[in-house]
Design an enzyme around this catalytic site. Structure first.
Site, PDB file in Angstrom:
ATOM      1  CG  ASP A 171      29.405  64.039  60.244  1.00 16.28           C
ATOM      2  OD1 ASP A 171      29.169  63.103  59.466  1.00 16.28           O
ATOM      3  OD2 ASP A 171      29.955  65.097  59.896  1.00 16.28           O
ATOM      4  CG  HIS A 172      32.827  61.690  59.277  1.00 16.25           C
ATOM      5  ND1 HIS A 172      33.242  60.825  58.293  1.00 16.25           N
ATOM      6  CD2 HIS A 172      32.216  62.721  58.642  1.00 16.25           C
ATOM      7  CE1 HIS A 172      32.912  61.312  57.108  1.00 16.25           C
ATOM      8  NE2 HIS A 172      32.275  62.457  57.295  1.00 16.25           N
ATOM      9  N   GLY A 224      35.007  70.714  53.987  1.00 16.63           N
ATOM     10  CA  GLY A 224      35.604  72.043  54.113  1.00 16.63           C
ATOM     11  C   GLY A 224      35.206  72.957  52.960  1.00 16.63           C
ATOM     12  CG  HIS A 256      29.498  62.756  54.439  1.00 13.49           C
ATOM     13  ND1 HIS A 256      29.982  62.708  55.728  1.00 13.49           N
ATOM     14  CD2 HIS A 256      28.429  61.923  54.433  1.00 13.49           C
ATOM     15  CE1 HIS A 256      29.244  61.874  56.454  1.00 13.49           C
ATOM     16  NE2 HIS A 256      28.292  61.387  55.686  1.00 13.49           N
ATOM     17  N   GLY A 257      30.387  66.568  52.601  1.00 11.28           N
ATOM     18  CA  GLY A 257      31.134  67.626  51.923  1.00 11.28           C
ATOM     19  C   GLY A 257      30.243  68.486  51.062  1.00 11.28           C
ATOM     20  CB  SER A 289      30.283  73.412  52.746  1.00 10.35           C
ATOM     21  OG  SER A 289      29.501  73.311  53.918  1.00 10.35           O
ATOM     22  CG  ASN A 337      26.612  65.257  56.316  1.00  9.46           C
ATOM     23  OD1 ASN A 337      25.485  64.805  56.154  1.00  9.46           O
ATOM     24  ND2 ASN A 337      27.517  64.649  57.063  1.00  9.46           N
TER      25      ASN A 337
END
Length: 289
Positions: A80-81, A179, A208-209, A211, A230
């Site tokens: 990832d990244h 985050g 992405h992100g 959460s 993700n």
């Protein structure tokens, strides 16, 4: 069953579900995720950021490969990244079946050049490539980084980017951040941009992100066409919050077999929630049609 991302997400894209991608930074998180995806028959992506990869080194990657080898659940091992070409090459040598090169903060032509270079090498050995266009935000509490403000992915530029680089999947910036969101941060996803991207591109799209976003927005993004989401912070918060509870209640504990069973259970509960939200449960069958 070990796969690369291109083959895994082709099925998800065709069948209209999203595959959960969990950031794995320890054996215990790996155990929790694999136990639950096998139980719920969900394909899965096991991923690590460069910092996680450098911390656990190759040994945890070998554990992931072993877990994939002893199940019929489709498994991708993904960087990832990836921050540099060298980190990406290290991941490929370690056994990752998919890599991300994130040059999204560079000028556009430099992003194209480094991404194309990674694709040329990775594709020679059957490793798929993800990249990012636009920039994902950050809440300031994630090792995955990001920028203080989201730069939304431009659909026209995305079409040119895919054609020039040859990437297999594209991480889109539509309003998420890495985050856990603080209480005063209320992001909203630009689903209108996502729909334009889905209509104009012929490769799977990644969010992405994932959460702590609103469940209803995530569900809508999956219906529009997001094929991979993700998740990092959510499973780790659940796991380590329970660790703290266990150690507070039993300060005499010192054995992993005493400390970790309840945190693993707490992590598995979050994994199950994400599988339900992404509609990936009971989808293993589609990989054997």
């Amino acid at each position: 069953m070990l796969m690369n991302m291109k083959d895994l997400l082709k099925v998800a894209d065709e069948k209209g579900f999203a595959v959960p991608a969990f950031n794995i930074g320890s054996d215990q998180l790996l155990k929790a995720v694999m136990q639950k995806v096998k139980e719920l028959r969900s394909p899965v992506i096991l991923e690590m950021s460069p910092d996680e990869f450098h911390f656990v080194e190759d040994s945890l990657v070998q554990s992931m490969i072993y877990e994939a080898s002893k199940t019929d659940v489709p498994v991708v091992i993904h960087l990832d990244h990836g921050d540099t070409f060298e980190t990406v090459m290290q991941a490929i040598r370690a056994g990752f079946t998919s890599v991300m090169i994130d040059a999204s903060t560079l000028p556009y032509e430099e992003n194209v050049a480094v991404t194309k270079k990674v694709c040329e090498v990775a594709h020679l050995v059957g490793v798929s490539v993800e990249s990012e266009l636009g920039t994902i935000g950050t809440t300031g509490n994630s090792i995955e980084g990001g920028t203080t403000g989201v730069i939304y992915t431009d659909p026209e530029q995305a079409d040119d980017f895919v054609k020039q680089t040859g990437i297999d999947t594209l991480a889109v910036a539509i309003g998420t951040a890495h985050g856990i969101y603080p209480s005063d941060m209320k992001p909203e996803l630009r689903l209108d941009i996502l729909k334009k991207l889905k209509d104009s591109l012929d490769i799977p799209l990644v969010l992405h992100g994932g959460s702590s976003n609103k469940d209803e927005e995530i569900a809508k993004a999956v219906k529009i066409g997001i094929s991979k989401i993700n998740i990092s912070s959510d499973i780790k918060v659940a796991f380590y919050a329970k660790c703290r509870e266990v150690l507070k209640e039993h300060p005499e504990y010192r054995e992993p077999l005493e400390i970790y069973p309840e945190p693993i259970k707490a992590c598995k509960a979050v994994v199950a929630e994400k599988i339900a939200l992404f509609d990936s449960g009971d989808k293993v069958k589609y990989y054997y049609e």
